[in-house]
Write an enzyme that holds these catalytic residues in place. Structure first.
Site, mmCIF file in Angstrom:
data_model
loop_
_atom_site.group_PDB
_atom_site.id
_atom_site.type_symbol
_atom_site.label_atom_id
_atom_site.label_comp_id
_atom_site.label_asym_id
_atom_site.label_seq_id
_atom_site.Cartn_x
_atom_site.Cartn_y
_atom_site.Cartn_z
ATOM 1 N N ARG A 107 0.887 -1.179 0.000
ATOM 2 C CA ARG A 107 0.000 0.000 0.000
ATOM 3 C C ARG A 107 0.912 1.213 0.000
ATOM 4 N NH1 ARG A 107 -5.442 1.082 3.414
ATOM 5 N NH2 ARG A 107 -6.142 -0.257 1.721
ATOM 6 N N HIS A 134 -7.025 0.464 -6.773
ATOM 7 C CA HIS A 134 -7.259 -0.411 -5.619
ATOM 8 C C HIS A 134 -7.885 -1.706 -6.155
ATOM 9 C CE1 HIS A 134 -7.623 -1.668 -1.604
ATOM 10 N NE2 HIS A 134 -8.524 -0.824 -1.130
ATOM 11 N N GLN A 137 -9.968 -4.177 -3.944
ATOM 12 C CA GLN A 137 -11.295 -3.672 -3.596
ATOM 13 C C GLN A 137 -12.285 -3.956 -4.724
ATOM 14 O OE1 GLN A 137 -12.193 -2.164 -0.540
ATOM 15 N NE2 GLN A 137 -14.199 -2.664 -1.385
ATOM 16 N N ASP A 228 -17.172 6.675 -1.995
ATOM 17 C CA ASP A 228 -15.925 6.449 -1.267
ATOM 18 C C ASP A 228 -15.698 7.716 -0.444
ATOM 19 O OD1 ASP A 228 -13.341 5.675 -0.460
ATOM 20 O OD2 ASP A 228 -12.405 6.099 -2.397
ATOM 21 N N ARG A 295 -13.612 -8.940 1.060
ATOM 22 C CA ARG A 295 -12.173 -8.635 0.901
ATOM 23 C C ARG A 295 -11.338 -9.861 1.315
ATOM 24 N NH1 ARG A 295 -10.106 -3.602 0.756
ATOM 25 N NH2 ARG A 295 -8.274 -4.859 0.271
HETATM 26 N N1 CP Z 1 -11.357 -0.593 1.892
HETATM 27 C C1 CP Z 1 -10.084 -0.632 2.369
HETATM 28 O O1 CP Z 1 -9.098 -0.812 1.633
HETATM 29 O O2 CP Z 1 -10.011 -0.480 3.717
HETATM 30 P P1 CP Z 1 -8.685 -0.309 4.592
HETATM 31 O O3 CP Z 1 -8.102 1.033 4.253
HETATM 32 O O4 CP Z 1 -9.161 -0.410 6.005
HETATM 33 O O5 CP Z 1 -7.729 -1.422 4.221
HETATM 34 N N1 NVA Z 2 -9.851 6.554 -1.648
HETATM 35 C C1 NVA Z 2 -9.481 6.086 -0.336
HETATM 36 C C2 NVA Z 2 -9.684 4.613 -0.241
HETATM 37 C C3 NVA Z 2 -9.374 3.987 1.095
HETATM 38 C C4 NVA Z 2 -9.577 2.508 1.123
HETATM 39 C C5 NVA Z 2 -8.051 6.479 -0.038
HETATM 40 O O1 NVA Z 2 -7.222 6.477 -0.966
HETATM 41 O O2 NVA Z 2 -7.749 6.820 1.100
#
Ligand code: CP
Ligand code: NVA
Length: 307
Positions: A107, A134, A137, A228, A295
Protein backbone atom coordinates in the site's frame (compact mmCIF):
# COMPACT_ATOMS: atom_id res chain seq x y z
CA UNK A 1 -6.83 -23.91 -17.52
CA UNK A 2 -5.93 -20.56 -15.98
CA UNK A 3 -2.61 -20.38 -14.15
CA UNK A 4 -1.69 -17.10 -12.41
CA UNK A 5 1.39 -18.38 -10.52
CA UNK A 6 4.16 -15.78 -10.44
CA UNK A 7 1.95 -12.96 -11.76
CA UNK A 8 1.53 -9.50 -10.21
CA UNK A 9 -1.70 -7.51 -9.87
CA UNK A 10 -0.86 -3.81 -9.92
CA UNK A 11 -4.17 -2.90 -11.56
CA UNK A 12 -7.03 -4.98 -13.01
CA UNK A 13 -5.67 -3.97 -16.42
CA UNK A 14 -3.20 -6.83 -15.72
CA UNK A 15 -6.02 -9.41 -15.87
CA UNK A 16 -8.25 -10.57 -18.74
CA UNK A 17 -11.99 -10.98 -18.32
CA UNK A 18 -11.51 -14.78 -18.00
CA UNK A 19 -8.82 -14.32 -15.35
CA UNK A 20 -11.10 -12.01 -13.34
CA UNK A 21 -13.92 -14.56 -13.75
CA UNK A 22 -11.55 -17.30 -12.53
CA UNK A 23 -10.56 -15.28 -9.43
CA UNK A 24 -14.23 -14.58 -8.62
CA UNK A 25 -15.02 -18.31 -8.89
CA UNK A 26 -12.03 -19.09 -6.69
CA UNK A 27 -13.19 -16.48 -4.15
CA UNK A 28 -16.63 -18.06 -4.00
CA UNK A 29 -15.01 -21.47 -3.60
CA UNK A 30 -12.99 -20.15 -0.63
CA UNK A 31 -16.12 -18.58 0.86
CA UNK A 32 -18.12 -21.81 0.54
CA UNK A 33 -15.41 -24.35 1.42
CA UNK A 34 -13.14 -22.31 3.67
CA UNK A 35 -12.59 -25.06 6.25
CA UNK A 36 -11.81 -27.67 3.59
CA UNK A 37 -9.29 -25.36 1.87
CA UNK A 38 -7.65 -24.44 5.20
CA UNK A 39 -6.96 -28.17 5.75
CA UNK A 40 -5.01 -28.36 2.46
CA UNK A 41 -2.61 -25.52 3.51
CA UNK A 42 -1.78 -24.54 -0.11
CA UNK A 43 0.68 -21.79 0.93
CA UNK A 44 2.64 -23.86 3.45
CA UNK A 45 6.15 -22.45 3.76
CA UNK A 46 5.35 -19.23 1.83
CA UNK A 47 5.85 -15.76 3.28
CA UNK A 48 4.25 -12.52 2.12
CA UNK A 49 5.90 -9.16 2.84
CA UNK A 50 3.18 -6.55 3.45
CA UNK A 51 4.45 -3.00 2.95
CA UNK A 52 2.01 -0.43 4.35
CA UNK A 53 2.87 3.25 3.93
CA UNK A 54 -0.68 4.21 5.00
CA UNK A 55 -3.22 2.94 7.53
CA UNK A 56 -5.46 -0.06 6.86
CA UNK A 57 -8.06 -2.19 8.61
CA UNK A 58 -9.69 -4.36 5.91
CA UNK A 59 -6.70 -4.85 3.62
CA UNK A 60 -4.27 -5.75 6.38
CA UNK A 61 -6.65 -7.96 8.36
CA UNK A 62 -8.00 -9.81 5.31
CA UNK A 63 -4.52 -10.44 3.88
CA UNK A 64 -2.95 -11.53 7.13
CA UNK A 65 -5.91 -13.79 7.94
CA UNK A 66 -5.90 -15.34 4.46
CA UNK A 67 -2.14 -16.02 4.61
CA UNK A 68 -2.47 -17.77 7.98
CA UNK A 69 -5.51 -19.80 6.88
CA UNK A 70 -3.76 -20.90 3.68
CA UNK A 71 -0.77 -22.12 5.70
CA UNK A 72 1.62 -19.26 4.96
CA UNK A 73 2.99 -16.37 6.96
CA UNK A 74 2.44 -12.62 6.56
CA UNK A 75 5.04 -10.06 7.64
CA UNK A 76 3.64 -6.62 8.45
CA UNK A 77 6.14 -4.00 7.27
CA UNK A 78 4.66 -0.67 8.35
CA UNK A 79 6.23 2.69 7.60
CA UNK A 80 7.91 2.83 11.01
CA UNK A 81 9.15 -0.77 10.87
CA UNK A 82 11.41 -1.02 7.84
CA UNK A 83 14.25 1.04 6.43
CA UNK A 84 12.34 1.96 3.25
CA UNK A 85 12.15 5.69 2.63
CA UNK A 86 14.30 6.58 5.66
CA UNK A 87 17.57 4.70 5.33
CA UNK A 88 16.98 2.68 2.18
CA UNK A 89 15.78 3.11 -1.39
CA UNK A 90 12.82 1.34 -2.97
CA UNK A 91 15.23 -0.38 -5.37
CA UNK A 92 17.31 -1.93 -2.57
CA UNK A 93 14.21 -2.89 -0.58
CA UNK A 94 12.71 -4.62 -3.62
CA UNK A 95 15.94 -6.47 -4.36
CA UNK A 96 16.28 -7.71 -0.76
CA UNK A 97 12.63 -8.77 -0.36
CA UNK A 98 12.85 -10.56 -3.72
CA UNK A 99 15.62 -12.76 -2.27
CA UNK A 100 13.63 -13.71 0.82
CA UNK A 101 9.84 -13.79 0.51
CA UNK A 102 7.39 -15.39 -1.96
CA UNK A 103 5.43 -12.24 -2.71
CA UNK A 104 4.87 -8.59 -1.75
CA UNK A 105 1.62 -6.79 -1.03
CA UNK A 106 2.11 -3.02 -0.95
CA UNK A 107 0.00 0.00 0.00
CA UNK A 108 1.82 3.08 -1.27
CA UNK A 109 1.24 6.72 -2.22
CA UNK A 110 2.67 6.77 -5.76
CA UNK A 111 1.48 4.08 -8.10
CA UNK A 112 4.94 4.04 -9.71
CA UNK A 113 6.26 2.55 -6.44
CA UNK A 114 4.29 -0.69 -6.88
CA UNK A 115 5.42 -0.80 -10.51
CA UNK A 116 9.05 -0.47 -9.37
CA UNK A 117 8.61 -3.07 -6.62
CA UNK A 118 7.38 -5.59 -9.20
CA UNK A 119 10.14 -4.70 -11.66
CA UNK A 120 13.05 -4.99 -9.22
CA UNK A 121 11.90 -7.73 -6.80
CA UNK A 122 11.18 -10.31 -9.50
CA UNK A 123 8.38 -11.83 -7.36
CA UNK A 124 4.59 -11.33 -7.49
CA UNK A 125 3.50 -7.89 -6.25
CA UNK A 126 -0.09 -7.11 -5.29
CA UNK A 127 -1.21 -3.49 -5.14
CA UNK A 128 -3.02 -2.93 -1.84
CA UNK A 129 -3.97 0.70 -2.77
CA UNK A 130 -2.01 3.37 -4.58
CA UNK A 131 -3.00 6.87 -5.61
CA UNK A 132 -4.23 5.38 -8.90
CA UNK A 133 -5.77 1.97 -8.20
CA UNK A 134 -7.26 -0.41 -5.62
CA UNK A 135 -7.65 -3.69 -7.54
CA UNK A 136 -8.36 -5.91 -4.52
CA UNK A 137 -11.29 -3.67 -3.60
CA UNK A 138 -12.76 -3.93 -7.10
CA UNK A 139 -12.56 -7.75 -7.02
CA UNK A 140 -14.47 -7.79 -3.72
CA UNK A 141 -16.98 -5.34 -5.19
CA UNK A 142 -17.62 -7.57 -8.21
CA UNK A 143 -18.15 -10.58 -5.94
CA UNK A 144 -20.59 -8.61 -3.77
CA UNK A 145 -22.55 -7.33 -6.76
CA UNK A 146 -22.83 -10.80 -8.27
CA UNK A 147 -23.94 -12.33 -4.96
CA UNK A 148 -26.65 -9.74 -4.43
CA UNK A 149 -27.89 -9.16 -7.98
CA UNK A 150 -27.18 -12.60 -9.46
CA UNK A 151 -25.26 -11.18 -12.43
CA UNK A 152 -22.71 -8.63 -13.57
CA UNK A 153 -23.42 -8.19 -17.28
CA UNK A 154 -25.76 -5.32 -18.13
CA UNK A 155 -26.14 -3.81 -14.66
CA UNK A 156 -25.75 -0.08 -14.01
CA UNK A 157 -23.39 1.24 -11.33
CA UNK A 158 -23.70 4.87 -10.22
CA UNK A 159 -20.40 6.14 -8.81
CA UNK A 160 -20.89 9.28 -6.72
CA UNK A 161 -17.92 11.33 -5.49
CA UNK A 162 -14.21 11.39 -6.18
CA UNK A 163 -12.92 9.93 -9.45
CA UNK A 164 -9.70 8.57 -7.98
CA UNK A 165 -8.15 5.20 -7.00
CA UNK A 166 -11.20 3.13 -5.95
CA UNK A 167 -13.26 4.60 -8.79
CA UNK A 168 -10.49 3.83 -11.33
CA UNK A 169 -10.33 0.16 -10.34
CA UNK A 170 -14.10 -0.19 -10.42
CA UNK A 171 -14.13 1.39 -13.90
CA UNK A 172 -11.64 -1.15 -15.24
CA UNK A 173 -13.52 -4.01 -13.52
CA UNK A 174 -16.83 -2.74 -14.89
CA UNK A 175 -15.86 -2.40 -18.55
CA UNK A 176 -14.13 -5.79 -18.51
CA UNK A 177 -17.15 -7.55 -16.99
CA UNK A 178 -19.85 -5.87 -19.12
CA UNK A 179 -21.13 -3.47 -16.45
CA UNK A 180 -22.21 0.09 -17.33
CA UNK A 181 -20.89 2.75 -14.98
CA UNK A 182 -22.13 6.31 -14.70
CA UNK A 183 -19.64 8.44 -12.77
CA UNK A 184 -20.79 11.67 -11.09
CA UNK A 185 -18.01 13.87 -9.72
CA UNK A 186 -17.62 17.56 -8.99
CA UNK A 187 -15.79 19.46 -11.74
CA UNK A 188 -12.05 18.95 -11.41
CA UNK A 189 -12.41 15.54 -9.72
CA UNK A 190 -13.14 13.44 -12.81
CA UNK A 191 -11.29 10.13 -13.24
CA UNK A 192 -7.80 10.28 -14.77
CA UNK A 193 -8.00 10.83 -18.55
CA UNK A 194 -5.67 7.83 -19.13
CA UNK A 195 -8.02 5.53 -17.22
CA UNK A 196 -11.01 6.95 -19.12
CA UNK A 197 -9.33 6.36 -22.47
CA UNK A 198 -8.22 2.83 -21.47
CA UNK A 199 -11.85 2.01 -20.54
CA UNK A 200 -13.28 3.67 -23.64
CA UNK A 201 -10.82 1.65 -25.73
CA UNK A 202 -12.38 -1.57 -24.38
CA UNK A 203 -15.99 -0.55 -24.23
CA UNK A 204 -17.03 -1.45 -27.78
CA UNK A 205 -17.03 -5.11 -26.65
CA UNK A 206 -18.09 -4.64 -23.03
CA UNK A 207 -19.47 -2.20 -20.43
CA UNK A 208 -19.88 1.52 -21.07
CA UNK A 209 -18.47 4.38 -18.99
CA UNK A 210 -20.22 7.75 -18.83
CA UNK A 211 -19.33 10.93 -16.93
CA UNK A 212 -21.55 13.62 -15.45
CA UNK A 213 -21.49 16.42 -12.87
CA UNK A 214 -25.07 15.58 -11.83
CA UNK A 215 -25.39 12.85 -9.17
CA UNK A 216 -29.16 12.50 -9.83
CA UNK A 217 -28.55 11.71 -13.49
CA UNK A 218 -25.99 9.10 -12.49
CA UNK A 219 -28.24 7.38 -9.94
CA UNK A 220 -31.32 7.32 -12.18
CA UNK A 221 -32.21 3.63 -12.73
CA UNK A 222 -28.99 2.37 -11.12
CA UNK A 223 -28.74 -1.16 -9.69
CA UNK A 224 -25.75 -0.22 -7.55
CA UNK A 225 -24.93 3.10 -5.87
CA UNK A 226 -21.31 3.46 -4.71
CA UNK A 227 -19.29 6.14 -3.03
CA UNK A 228 -15.92 6.45 -1.27
CA UNK A 229 -14.43 8.87 1.22
CA UNK A 230 -14.16 12.42 -0.16
CA UNK A 231 -10.78 12.90 1.55
CA UNK A 232 -8.38 10.12 0.63
CA UNK A 233 -5.39 9.27 2.83
CA UNK A 234 -2.72 11.88 2.22
CA UNK A 235 -5.24 14.57 1.16
CA UNK A 236 -5.97 15.88 4.65
CA UNK A 237 -4.71 19.36 3.76
CA UNK A 238 -7.29 19.68 0.99
CA UNK A 239 -10.17 18.70 3.30
CA UNK A 240 -11.81 22.12 3.65
CA UNK A 241 -11.79 22.91 -0.06
CA UNK A 242 -12.89 19.42 -1.12
CA UNK A 243 -15.75 19.12 1.37
CA UNK A 244 -17.18 22.37 0.03
CA UNK A 245 -17.02 21.14 -3.57
CA UNK A 246 -18.46 17.70 -2.73
CA UNK A 247 -21.45 19.01 -0.70
CA UNK A 248 -24.01 18.11 -3.38
CA UNK A 249 -22.59 14.60 -3.72
CA UNK A 250 -23.62 13.10 -0.38
CA UNK A 251 -25.49 9.81 -0.87
CA UNK A 252 -28.76 10.27 1.03
CA UNK A 253 -32.27 8.89 0.64
CA UNK A 254 -33.37 11.70 -1.62
CA UNK A 255 -30.59 10.73 -4.07
CA UNK A 256 -31.11 6.96 -3.79
CA UNK A 257 -34.85 7.39 -4.46
CA UNK A 258 -33.81 7.77 -8.13
CA UNK A 259 -32.16 4.31 -8.17
CA UNK A 260 -34.00 1.04 -8.87
CA UNK A 261 -36.15 0.05 -5.87
CA UNK A 262 -33.95 -3.02 -5.21
CA UNK A 263 -30.64 -1.12 -5.59
CA UNK A 264 -27.67 -2.00 -3.41
CA UNK A 265 -25.47 0.58 -1.71
CA UNK A 266 -21.73 -0.05 -1.53
CA UNK A 267 -18.74 1.71 0.07
CA UNK A 268 -15.22 0.31 0.44
CA UNK A 269 -15.00 1.80 3.98
CA UNK A 270 -13.79 3.51 6.11
CA UNK A 271 -16.80 5.80 5.86
CA UNK A 272 -17.42 9.42 6.92
CA UNK A 273 -20.79 11.09 7.34
CA UNK A 274 -20.16 13.69 4.65
CA UNK A 275 -20.31 11.12 1.80
CA UNK A 276 -23.24 9.01 3.03
CA UNK A 277 -25.97 9.37 5.64
CA UNK A 278 -26.56 6.80 8.40
CA UNK A 279 -29.99 6.17 6.89
CA UNK A 280 -28.42 4.85 3.68
CA UNK A 281 -25.32 3.09 5.00
CA UNK A 282 -27.24 1.33 7.78
CA UNK A 283 -30.42 0.97 5.72
CA UNK A 284 -31.94 -2.15 4.13
CA UNK A 285 -30.24 -1.64 0.74
CA UNK A 286 -26.73 -1.39 2.13
CA UNK A 287 -24.37 -4.33 1.61
CA UNK A 288 -21.22 -2.65 2.95
CA UNK A 289 -20.38 -5.33 5.52
CA UNK A 290 -20.80 -8.16 3.00
CA UNK A 291 -18.51 -6.11 0.76
CA UNK A 292 -15.96 -5.82 3.59
CA UNK A 293 -16.16 -9.57 4.32
CA UNK A 294 -15.59 -10.30 0.64
CA UNK A 295 -12.17 -8.64 0.90
CA UNK A 296 -11.10 -11.79 2.77
CA UNK A 297 -12.46 -14.28 0.22
CA UNK A 298 -11.08 -12.41 -2.78
CA UNK A 299 -7.61 -11.83 -1.35
CA UNK A 300 -7.46 -15.51 -0.35
CA UNK A 301 -8.17 -16.44 -3.99
CA UNK A 302 -5.53 -13.99 -5.21
CA UNK A 303 -2.83 -15.22 -2.79
CA UNK A 304 -3.59 -18.92 -3.35
CA UNK A 305 -3.23 -18.50 -7.11
CA UNK A 306 -0.38 -15.98 -7.44
CA UNK A 307 2.09 -17.15 -4.80
N1 CP B 1 -11.36 -0.59 1.89
C1 CP B 1 -10.08 -0.63 2.37
O1 CP B 1 -9.10 -0.81 1.63
O2 CP B 1 -10.01 -0.48 3.72
P1 CP B 1 -8.68 -0.31 4.59
O3 CP B 1 -8.10 1.03 4.25
O4 CP B 1 -9.16 -0.41 6.00
O5 CP B 1 -7.73 -1.42 4.22
N1 NVA C 1 -9.85 6.55 -1.65
C1 NVA C 1 -9.48 6.09 -0.34
C2 NVA C 1 -9.68 4.61 -0.24
C3 NVA C 1 -9.37 3.99 1.09
C4 NVA C 1 -9.58 2.51 1.12
C5 NVA C 1 -8.05 6.48 -0.04
O1 NVA C 1 -7.22 6.48 -0.97
O2 NVA C 1 -7.75 6.82 1.10
Amino acid sequence: MINLKGRSILTLKDLTKSEIRFLLDESLEFKKNRNKIIKTQPLLGKTLGMIFQKRSTRTRVSTETAMVELGGHALFLGKDDIQLGVNESLYDTAKVLGRMVSGILARVFNHEDVVALAKYSGIPVINALSDQYHPLQALADLLTIEEHLGRLEGIKIAWIGDGNNVCHSLMVAAVKMGINMSIATPEGYEPDPDVISYCRGLQSQSGQISLTYDPFQSVKGANVVVTDTFISMGQEEQAKEKLEKFKAFQVNSSLTSYAKSDFIFMHCLPRHKEEVTDEVIYGPNSVVFDEAENRLHTVAAVLKNLL
